[in-house]
Design a protein around this motif. Structure first.
Motif, PDB file in Angstrom:
ATOM      1  N   VAL A   1       0.860  -1.180   0.000  1.00  0.00           N
ATOM      2  CA  VAL A   1       0.000   0.000   0.000  1.00  0.00           C
ATOM      3  C   VAL A   1       0.897   1.231   0.000  1.00  0.00           C
ATOM      4  CG1 VAL A   1      -1.850  -1.203   1.226  1.00  0.00           C
ATOM      5  CG2 VAL A   1      -0.128   0.073   2.526  1.00  0.00           C
ATOM      6  N   THR A   2       0.309   2.390  -0.195  1.00  0.00           N
ATOM      7  CA  THR A   2       1.081   3.633  -0.192  1.00  0.00           C
ATOM      8  C   THR A   2       0.737   4.458   1.040  1.00  0.00           C
ATOM      9  OG1 THR A   2      -0.586   4.761  -1.540  1.00  0.00           O
ATOM     10  CG2 THR A   2       1.223   3.677  -2.703  1.00  0.00           C
ATOM     11  N   GLY A   3       1.707   5.250   1.480  1.00  0.00           N
ATOM     12  CA  GLY A   3       1.514   6.105   2.647  1.00  0.00           C
ATOM     13  C   GLY A   3       2.275   5.590   3.851  1.00  0.00           C
ATOM     14  N   LYS A   4       2.832   6.514   4.622  1.00  0.00           N
ATOM     15  CA  LYS A   4       3.591   6.148   5.817  1.00  0.00           C
ATOM     16  C   LYS A   4       2.641   5.872   6.975  1.00  0.00           C
ATOM     17  CE  LYS A   4       7.477   7.604   8.708  1.00  0.00           C
ATOM     18  NZ  LYS A   4       8.522   8.632   8.934  1.00  0.00           N
ATOM     19  N   PRO A   5       2.764   4.719   7.639  1.00  0.00           N
ATOM     20  CA  PRO A   5       1.844   4.399   8.740  1.00  0.00           C
ATOM     21  C   PRO A   5       2.143   5.251   9.973  1.00  0.00           C
ATOM     22  CG  PRO A   5       3.549   2.725   8.570  1.00  0.00           C
ATOM     23  CD  PRO A   5       3.744   3.651   7.395  1.00  0.00           C
ATOM     24  N   GLU A   6       1.093   5.636  10.692  1.00  0.00           N
ATOM     25  CA  GLU A   6       1.278   6.452  11.893  1.00  0.00           C
ATOM     26  C   GLU A   6       1.742   5.613  13.075  1.00  0.00           C
ATOM     27  OE1 GLU A   6      -2.073   8.820  12.869  1.00  0.00           O
ATOM     28  OE2 GLU A   6      -2.143   9.866  10.940  1.00  0.00           O
ATOM     29  N   HIS A   7       1.134   4.458  13.261  1.00  0.00           N
ATOM     30  CA  HIS A   7       1.485   3.591  14.387  1.00  0.00           C
ATOM     31  C   HIS A   7       1.648   2.162  13.868  1.00  0.00           C
ATOM     32  CE1 HIS A   7       0.518   6.932  17.016  1.00  0.00           C
ATOM     33  NE2 HIS A   7      -0.669   7.032  16.436  1.00  0.00           N
ATOM     34  N   PRO A   8       2.766   1.893  13.206  1.00  0.00           N
ATOM     35  CA  PRO A   8       2.932   0.581  12.568  1.00  0.00           C
ATOM     36  C   PRO A   8       3.013  -0.560  13.580  1.00  0.00           C
ATOM     37  CG  PRO A   8       4.985   1.821  12.505  1.00  0.00           C
ATOM     38  CD  PRO A   8       3.933   2.767  13.000  1.00  0.00           C
ATOM     39  N   GLU A   9       2.408  -1.677  13.212  1.00  0.00           N
ATOM     40  CA  GLU A   9       2.510  -2.906  13.995  1.00  0.00           C
ATOM     41  C   GLU A   9       3.616  -3.762  13.395  1.00  0.00           C
ATOM     42  OE1 GLU A   9      -1.220  -4.859  14.094  1.00  0.00           O
ATOM     43  OE2 GLU A   9      -2.328  -3.114  14.837  1.00  0.00           O
ATOM     44  N   TRP A  10       4.450  -4.324  14.248  1.00  0.00           N
ATOM     45  CA  TRP A  10       5.648  -5.025  13.773  1.00  0.00           C
ATOM     46  C   TRP A  10       5.301  -6.421  13.263  1.00  0.00           C
ATOM     47  CZ3 TRP A  10       9.780  -3.181  11.978  1.00  0.00           C
ATOM     48  CH2 TRP A  10      10.959  -3.904  11.895  1.00  0.00           C
ATOM     49  N   GLU A  11       4.885  -7.295  14.117  1.00  0.00           N
ATOM     50  CA  GLU A  11       4.490  -8.668  13.804  1.00  0.00           C
ATOM     51  C   GLU A  11       5.605  -9.436  13.087  1.00  0.00           C
ATOM     52  OE1 GLU A  11       0.624  -9.195  12.176  1.00  0.00           O
ATOM     53  OE2 GLU A  11      -0.368  -8.052  13.753  1.00  0.00           O
ATOM     54  N   ILE A  12       5.237 -10.563  12.482  1.00  0.00           N
ATOM     55  CA  ILE A  12       6.243 -11.509  11.994  1.00  0.00           C
ATOM     56  C   ILE A  12       6.993 -10.992  10.766  1.00  0.00           C
ATOM     57  CG2 ILE A  12       4.605 -12.776  10.546  1.00  0.00           C
ATOM     58  CD1 ILE A  12       6.179 -15.324  11.270  1.00  0.00           C
ATOM     59  N   ALA A  13       6.357 -10.176   9.932  1.00  0.00           N
ATOM     60  CA  ALA A  13       7.067  -9.663   8.754  1.00  0.00           C
ATOM     61  C   ALA A  13       8.217  -8.750   9.168  1.00  0.00           C
ATOM     62  CB  ALA A  13       6.100  -8.925   7.835  1.00  0.00           C
ATOM     63  N   GLY A  14       8.007  -7.972  10.219  1.00  0.00           N
ATOM     64  CA  GLY A  14       9.097  -7.152  10.740  1.00  0.00           C
ATOM     65  C   GLY A  14      10.218  -8.009  11.288  1.00  0.00           C
ATOM     66  N   ASP A  15       9.846  -9.089  11.987  1.00  0.00           N
ATOM     67  CA  ASP A  15      10.866 -10.020  12.477  1.00  0.00           C
ATOM     68  C   ASP A  15      11.633 -10.642  11.314  1.00  0.00           C
ATOM     69  OD1 ASP A  15      10.115  -9.558  15.086  1.00  0.00           O
ATOM     70  OD2 ASP A  15       8.728 -11.256  15.160  1.00  0.00           O
ATOM     71  N   ALA A  16      10.931 -10.872  10.204  1.00  0.00           N
ATOM     72  CA  ALA A  16      11.586 -11.455   9.028  1.00  0.00           C
ATOM     73  C   ALA A  16      12.661 -10.525   8.476  1.00  0.00           C
ATOM     74  CB  ALA A  16      10.547 -11.765   7.954  1.00  0.00           C
ATOM     75  N   LEU A  17      12.377  -9.227   8.449  1.00  0.00           N
ATOM     76  CA  LEU A  17      13.388  -8.275   7.978  1.00  0.00           C
ATOM     77  C   LEU A  17      14.582  -8.235   8.925  1.00  0.00           C
ATOM     78  CD1 LEU A  17      11.236  -5.292   6.656  1.00  0.00           C
ATOM     79  CD2 LEU A  17      12.315  -7.135   5.358  1.00  0.00           C
ATOM     80  N   ASP A  18      14.328  -8.356  10.223  1.00  0.00           N
ATOM     81  CA  ASP A  18      15.430  -8.440  11.186  1.00  0.00           C
ATOM     82  C   ASP A  18      16.263  -9.694  10.943  1.00  0.00           C
ATOM     83  OD1 ASP A  18      14.923  -6.084  12.450  1.00  0.00           O
ATOM     84  OD2 ASP A  18      13.955  -6.962  14.203  1.00  0.00           O
ATOM     85  N   ALA A  19      15.572 -10.812  10.680  1.00  0.00           N
ATOM     86  CA  ALA A  19      16.282 -12.067  10.419  1.00  0.00           C
ATOM     87  C   ALA A  19      17.138 -11.950   9.166  1.00  0.00           C
ATOM     88  CB  ALA A  19      15.284 -13.216  10.280  1.00  0.00           C
ATOM     89  N   PHE A  20      16.607 -11.274   8.147  1.00  0.00           N
ATOM     90  CA  PHE A  20      17.381 -11.055   6.923  1.00  0.00           C
ATOM     91  C   PHE A  20      18.641 -10.249   7.229  1.00  0.00           C
ATOM     92  CE2 PHE A  20      18.568  -8.157   3.529  1.00  0.00           C
ATOM     93  CZ  PHE A  20      18.780  -9.019   2.470  1.00  0.00           C
ATOM     94  N   ALA A  21      18.484  -9.161   7.989  1.00  0.00           N
ATOM     95  CA  ALA A  21      19.637  -8.319   8.318  1.00  0.00           C
ATOM     96  C   ALA A  21      20.689  -9.111   9.085  1.00  0.00           C
ATOM     97  CB  ALA A  21      19.183  -7.104   9.125  1.00  0.00           C
ATOM     98  N   ASP A  22      20.242  -9.934  10.032  1.00  0.00           N
ATOM     99  CA  ASP A  22      21.187 -10.749  10.801  1.00  0.00           C
ATOM    100  C   ASP A  22      21.946 -11.709   9.890  1.00  0.00           C
ATOM    101  OD1 ASP A  22      20.417  -9.515  13.108  1.00  0.00           O
ATOM    102  OD2 ASP A  22      19.150 -11.151  13.828  1.00  0.00           O
ATOM    103  N   GLU A  23      21.220 -12.349   8.970  1.00  0.00           N
ATOM    104  CA  GLU A  23      21.853 -13.326   8.084  1.00  0.00           C
ATOM    105  C   GLU A  23      22.881 -12.662   7.177  1.00  0.00           C
ATOM    106  OE1 GLU A  23      21.630 -16.793   7.389  1.00  0.00           O
ATOM    107  OE2 GLU A  23      20.898 -16.746   9.446  1.00  0.00           O
ATOM    108  N   VAL A  24      22.512 -11.526   6.589  1.00  0.00           N
ATOM    109  CA  VAL A  24      23.415 -10.861   5.651  1.00  0.00           C
ATOM    110  C   VAL A  24      24.645 -10.312   6.364  1.00  0.00           C
ATOM    111  CG1 VAL A  24      23.661  -8.802   4.197  1.00  0.00           C
ATOM    112  CG2 VAL A  24      21.716 -10.317   3.882  1.00  0.00           C
ATOM    113  N   ARG A  25      24.442  -9.694   7.517  1.00  0.00           N
ATOM    114  CA  ARG A  25      25.544  -8.980   8.172  1.00  0.00           C
ATOM    115  C   ARG A  25      26.415  -9.858   9.051  1.00  0.00           C
ATOM    116  NH1 ARG A  25      21.451  -4.265  10.201  1.00  0.00           N
ATOM    117  NH2 ARG A  25      20.798  -3.547   8.136  1.00  0.00           N
ATOM    118  N   TYR A  26      25.867 -10.971   9.562  1.00  0.00           N
ATOM    119  CA  TYR A  26      26.612 -11.693  10.592  1.00  0.00           C
ATOM    120  C   TYR A  26      26.818 -13.176  10.317  1.00  0.00           C
ATOM    121  CZ  TYR A  26      25.175  -7.409  12.864  1.00  0.00           C
ATOM    122  OH  TYR A  26      24.950  -6.090  13.141  1.00  0.00           O
ATOM    123  N   SER A  27      26.096 -13.775   9.362  1.00  0.00           N
ATOM    124  CA  SER A  27      26.267 -15.207   9.121  1.00  0.00           C
ATOM    125  C   SER A  27      27.497 -15.458   8.263  1.00  0.00           C
ATOM    126  CB  SER A  27      25.023 -15.787   8.435  1.00  0.00           C
ATOM    127  OG  SER A  27      24.896 -15.282   7.117  1.00  0.00           O
TER     128      SER A  27
END
Length: 406
Positions: free
Chosen positions: A287-313
């Motif tokens: 969707v378009t537009g910046k969220p005011e109060h974003p909810e993190w949930e599992i997709a946010g955790d997935a982006l964290d997991a990606f960052a960990d894998e790329v930077r530290y694995s």
């Protein structure tokens, strides 16, 4: 001394201070490998807000190995002084609302009940409002670095500072292994270097020239049209990047770039057997537009997991990696640029990208399909065009940031 019981020789990071977290940059200048594991506690209002409890809290530990030398030796004494200074500096960084204390940390995969001896004591910063006993006992509870013996101290030569040598010299010393310099020196290495000097600094990076090619492209993409490349030594010749109006793209193109970036990250996670994280990204609605109060949930955790894998694995990083991370992050305090520039240094086994024709519309928009499974080109194209995205539950919200003329 048993290092497993010496909390002063290791640091625990959790929540936003863990690798990939928004505050990890405060700790990222430490050389070494962060190992994932857990501590016991209870999460409250946020990942940083933990209190006493028996839940498993994800936590990473970084060890500061002591020298293999006698405690009376000049080498050991110098190490003890540096360690003491390190903790004093970290106390200031973490602020008065946090207290340093010792806690057991267990490596990932360990069963606490079956292998209690696997725990390592390490220093951790805890929120004072959750640990009343630390408010009046902070001094006693903080681990004290190893005591220095009373015999005469032999001073150690101080590390070179930016006043002693220029940054280029410090970098080459660190990169070649001639001398170890504080990685925090390099926060302005790229930002304050004229592009004419990029070859001298980075031509021998062990990634087939891809870091250097991307760095030059970053500069070319953001060179003001009304001003030619500045003369070496000219005032204000530093390297500055910011989304420019000339690089703007329509919103539908920004959404497509975000979609392709998410698809690359999902594919990378799936290849690393992180299927649930990959599926969370696959199922996002754009969707378009910046969220005011974003909810993190599992997709946010997935982006964290990606960052960990790329930077530290992968294999242990050489020390100069941490200095280069500082330099890349210092360009615009942005992990998108850091990851894009250093991708093939962080993950050297990624497929070699095929040569791409330049100048066509598809190429200029960053939408060419024949790319390796992960090259982060959509991420860079989105950043350059002034597009960003945030995760809000099961939605990927794409929006625009301010662009400068140029």
């Amino acid at each position: 001394m048993n290092e497993a019981k010496d909390a002063s020789s290791a640091l625990i990071a959790y929540g936003s201070y863990a690798p990939g977290g928004e505050n990890h940059a405060r700790l990222a200048f430490f050389a070494g490998e962060w190992r994932k594991g857990f501590v016991l506690g209870r999460r409250h209002m946020s990942d940083d807000d933990i209190g006493p409890g028996e839940d498993l809290i994800d936590a990473w530990v970084l060890e500061f190995p002591r020298p293999q030398a006698d405690v009376n030796s000049p080498e050991y004494q110098a190490w003890a002084r540096r360690l003491s200074d390190l903790w004093m500096g970290l106390d200031n960084v973490m602020g008065k609302k946090m207290a340093r204390h010792s806690r057991p940390w267990w490596p990932e995969g360990v069963d606490i009940s079956a292998d209690a001896g696997a725990a390592k004591m390490a220093s951790i910063y805890l929120p004072l409002h959750r640990f009343d006993e630390l408010v009046n006992q902070a001094d006693e509870s903080q681990p004290v670095p190893p005591a220095e013996p009373e015999p005469e101290l032999v001073s150690e030569p101080e590390l070179a500072t930016e006043e002693d040598f220029d940054l280029a010299t410090l970098w080459r010393q660190t990169y070649t292994g001639e001398k170890e310099n504080d990685h925090s020196h390099f926060i302005r290495l790229i930002k304050d270097t004229h592009p004419d000097q990029f070859d001298a600094l980075f031509v021998d990076m062990p990634d087939g020239g891809r870091f250097l090619e991307r760095l030059k492209r970053l500069f070319a993409d953001h060179l003001p049209l009304k001003k030619s490349t500045q003369v070496l030594g000219e005032e204000n010749s530093g390297f500055h990047v910011h989304p420019l109006a000339r690089n703007a793209r329509p919103m539908d193109v920004l959404v497509e770039l975000a979609r392709r970036d998410i698809a690359q990250r999902a594919g990378f996670l799936r290849a690393r057997d992180k299927t649930s994280h990959a599926e969370a990204l696959d199922n996002l609605t754009f969707v378009t537009g910046k969220p005011e109060h974003p909810e993190w949930e599992i997709a946010g955790d997935a982006l964290d997991a990606f960052a960990d894998e790329v930077r530290y694995s992968g294999p242990k990083r050489p020390s100069w990696h941490y200095g280069l991370k500082e330099a890349c992050h210092g360009i615009d305090a942005d992990y998108v640029l850091q990851d894009w520039l250093m991708l093939f240094l962080l993950q050297p086994d990624l497929p070699q990208p095929k040569p791409r024709p330049r100048g066509g519309l598809i190429s200029r928009l960053g939408l060419r399909r024949e790319s390796p499974s992960l090259d982060l080109e959509p991420a860079y194209s989105l950043w350059k065009a002034g597009g960003r995205y945030e995760i809000d539950g099961k939605k990927c919200c794409v929006y625009e940031v301010e662009r400068r003329e140029g």
